[in-house]
Design an enzyme around this catalytic site. Structure first.
Site, PDB file in Angstrom:
ATOM      1  N   ASP A 275       2.243   2.048   3.380  1.00  0.00           N
ATOM      2  CA  ASP A 275       3.211   1.106   3.981  1.00  0.00           C
ATOM      3  C   ASP A 275       4.625   1.586   3.715  1.00  0.00           C
ATOM      4  OD1 ASP A 275       1.053  -0.616   4.414  1.00  0.00           O
ATOM      5  OD2 ASP A 275       1.394  -1.677   2.530  1.00  0.00           O
TER       6      ASP A 275
ATOM      7  N   GLU B 185     -10.684  -6.657  -4.972  1.00  0.00           N
ATOM      8  CA  GLU B 185     -10.490  -7.730  -3.983  1.00  0.00           C
ATOM      9  C   GLU B 185     -11.751  -7.819  -3.127  1.00  0.00           C
ATOM     10  OE1 GLU B 185      -6.731  -7.705  -1.866  1.00  0.00           O
ATOM     11  OE2 GLU B 185      -7.718  -8.491  -0.081  1.00  0.00           O
TER      12      GLU B 185
ATOM     13  N   HIS C 190       0.874  -1.176   0.000  1.00  0.00           N
ATOM     14  CA  HIS C 190       0.000   0.000   0.000  1.00  0.00           C
ATOM     15  C   HIS C 190       0.912   1.228   0.000  1.00  0.00           C
ATOM     16  CE1 HIS C 190      -2.635  -2.818   2.366  1.00  0.00           C
ATOM     17  NE2 HIS C 190      -3.585  -2.262   1.647  1.00  0.00           N
TER      18      HIS C 190
ATOM     19  N   ASP D 100      -4.792 -13.525  -2.942  1.00  0.00           N
ATOM     20  CA  ASP D 100      -4.170 -13.246  -1.648  1.00  0.00           C
ATOM     21  C   ASP D 100      -4.252 -14.552  -0.880  1.00  0.00           C
ATOM     22  OD1 ASP D 100      -3.564 -10.705  -2.295  1.00  0.00           O
ATOM     23  OD2 ASP D 100      -4.715  -9.744  -0.702  1.00  0.00           O
TER      24      ASP D 100
HETATM   25  C1  XUL Z   1      -7.642  -6.563   3.990  1.00  0.00           C
HETATM   26  C2  XUL Z   1      -6.833  -6.953   2.836  1.00  0.00           C
HETATM   27  C3  XUL Z   1      -5.997  -5.888   2.260  1.00  0.00           C
HETATM   28  C4  XUL Z   1      -5.859  -5.921   0.781  1.00  0.00           C
HETATM   29  C5  XUL Z   1      -5.106  -4.771   0.194  1.00  0.00           C
HETATM   30  O1  XUL Z   1      -8.404  -7.557   4.514  1.00  0.00           O
HETATM   31  O2  XUL Z   1      -6.840  -8.096   2.444  1.00  0.00           O
HETATM   32  O3  XUL Z   1      -4.780  -5.921   2.891  1.00  0.00           O
HETATM   33  O4  XUL Z   1      -5.244  -7.093   0.357  1.00  0.00           O
HETATM   34  O5  XUL Z   1      -5.647  -3.545   0.546  1.00  0.00           O
HETATM   35 CO    CO Z   2      -5.885  -9.025   0.860  1.00  0.00          CO
END
Ligand code: XUL
Ligand code: CO
Length: 456
Positions: A113, A241, A110, A305
């Site tokens: 970050d 996402e 991000h 993810d």
């Molecule tokens: C939150 C999450 C985030 C996203 C990116 O649950 O998964 O970290 O992956 O903003």
């Molecule tokens: Co995520």
């Protein structure tokens, strides 16, 4: 933008180790037992299939804090000091050290970050640019690559009522400035994609929310982001996402199916795919496999993810995935579609009680190996047709006769009624056929055993 000389990490923070494959029977806790980056499977290397990314926010910015103790538990050595830019530089040095020592090719971030937010938009932009220039130098020095970038539109109090979906246009303005800068950062770092996770793009109560308007605002915002990115030459994919709740009670990006419909509704389907997260799918009451297959069926499985939740509690625990069979079930659709436009981001954190720097190694090593093993199992399942052959048999009736007509949309209820009555008159009885779920669960376990056995 300043092009700094290529830079290597100073190797200040983590143990002196290069994590490498050391054989399936290795007992070395700092070695891979299954991940062989150059091993080819179905025409691609393990590294290419998985395109794994270390996640900046959990691994380097995570403090171990939770709602019952929002205090820094870890006190990471790179996080110490009063000058936020110096801390950011040290954090990046530690990050590229770990990427290199783990031998993982990609990283995800991000904006907030990697660079501290300033007092003004101009200052924040300046801070980010400085850190992106530095990241660019580290990337050239280490060969590491950016999988995707994103903007943190959920931590600052201004985003309490949402970013793109905020009732206040001034807040949308801040979000737009942030996304513009984060897209620029992602372009400069050669990111394969750009992610939108709508942290607070949702609502707490409908009695004070115009849901129709907020969804339209989100559609307009994503359209502007897409247009800006393309105008700046961004060639990667944009990803949504999905997540059903937390922090918002009701989030507009609930799950894969909701997001697919959203993309269609707002005409974004050519530029956007989905970045699916295991723990988000399970919060939505699905399995990870369900959301992955939903996206793959729509041609929108872009990135993952790759974490896991805790089945005994109902929040987003972001743990490292360690089950190779679970990995295989989501890597199978990835292999069947020829790969991901993105990759596998470890959006996972070590537990609050895992306070040593070595725990970060163990967490990643376990998950990398689970994915590598998962890939081998997925390959086995595809080659053997373990699941696909029974499927052909199960749906065989749709291949001929009336089944084919229904599938092709060339029949109607009147004809079907006649067909059913003809069958009845001919004495045909319906037979209930077993779905054989338990047998297939055994077959999955046998596939796992075969992969281990074949590896010798
Ligand atoms: C939150 C999450 C985030 C996203 C990116 O649950 O998964 O970290 O992956 O903003
Ligand atoms: Co995520």
């Amino acid at each position: 933008m300043v092009k700094l000389a290529a830079r290597e990490p100073t190797n200040t923070y983590f143990r002196d180790v290069m994590v490498k494959f050391d054989g399936h029977d290795s007992k070395d806790p700092f070695a891979y037992k299954w991940y062989q980056p150059n091993k080819k499977i179905q025409g691609k290397t393990m590294a290419e299939w998985l395109s794994m990314a270390v996640c900046y926010w959990h691994t380097f910015k995570g403090s171990g804090a939770d709602p019952f103790g929002p205090i820094d538990v870890y006190n990471r050595p790179w996080g110490q000091g009063d000058d936020p830019m110096k801390v950011a530089e040290n954090t990046m040095d530690a990050a590229f050290e770990l990427f290199t020592k783990l031998g993982v090719d990609y990283w995800c971030f991000h904006d907030r970050d990697i660079a501290p937010e300033g007092d003004t938009v101009k200052q924040s932009k300046f801070n980010l640019q400085k850190m992106v220039d530095l990241a660019d130098a580290y990337q050239r020095g280490t060969g590491k690559k950016n999988l995707w970038g994103t903007a943190n539109l959920f931590s600052h109090p201004r985003y309490t009522h949402g970013a793109a979906t905020n009732p206040d246009t001034a807040v949308i303005g801040y979000a737009a400035c942030q996304v513009k800068a984060a897209i620029d950062a992602t372009i400069q770092l050669g990111g394969r994609g750009y992610v939108f996770w709508g942290g607070r793009e949702g609502y707490e109560a409908l009695i004070n929310t115009d849901m129709k308007k907020e969804r339209e605002q989100l559609g307009a915002f994503l359209t502007m982001a897409r247009d800006y990115g393309r105008s700046q030459g961004f060639k990667g994919k944009f990803y949504i996402e999905p997540k059903p709740r937390e922090p918002s009670s009701h989030q507009y990006d609930y799950d894969a199916a909701t997001c697919l419909a959203f993309l269609k509704e707002f005409g974004l389907e050519d530029d956007f795919e989905l970045n699916l997260e295991n723990n988000h799918a399970t919060l939505a009451g699905h399995t990870f496999q369900h959301d992955v297959v939903t996206a793959a069926n729509a041609g929108k499985l872009g990135s993952m993810d790759i974490n896991r939740g805790d089945p005994t509690c109902g929040w987003d625990t972001d743990q490292f995935l360690t089950d190779p069979i679970e990995a295989a079930l989501v890597l199978m659709p990835v292999m069947q579609q020829g790969g991901l436009s993105g990759g596998c981001n470890f959006d996972a954190k070590v537990r609050r009680g895992s306070t040593d720097l070595d725990d970060i190694f163990h967490a990643h090593i376990g998950s990398v190996d689970a994915l590598a093993k998962g890939l081998l199992i997925a390959d086995y399942l595809i080659r053997e047709g373990t699941l696909s052959k029974p499927l052909v048999d199960r749906y065989a009736s749709s291949q001929t006769g009336m089944g084919k007509k229904i599938a092709e949309g060339t029949t109607n209820f009147k004809d079907i009624e006649k067909w059913v009555m003809r069958r009845e008159n001919g004495g045909k009885v319906l037979t209930l056929r077993s779905g054989r779920q338990e047998l297939l669960e055994n077959k999955l376990r046998e596939a796992y055993d075969a992969v281990i056995r074949n590896a010798g």
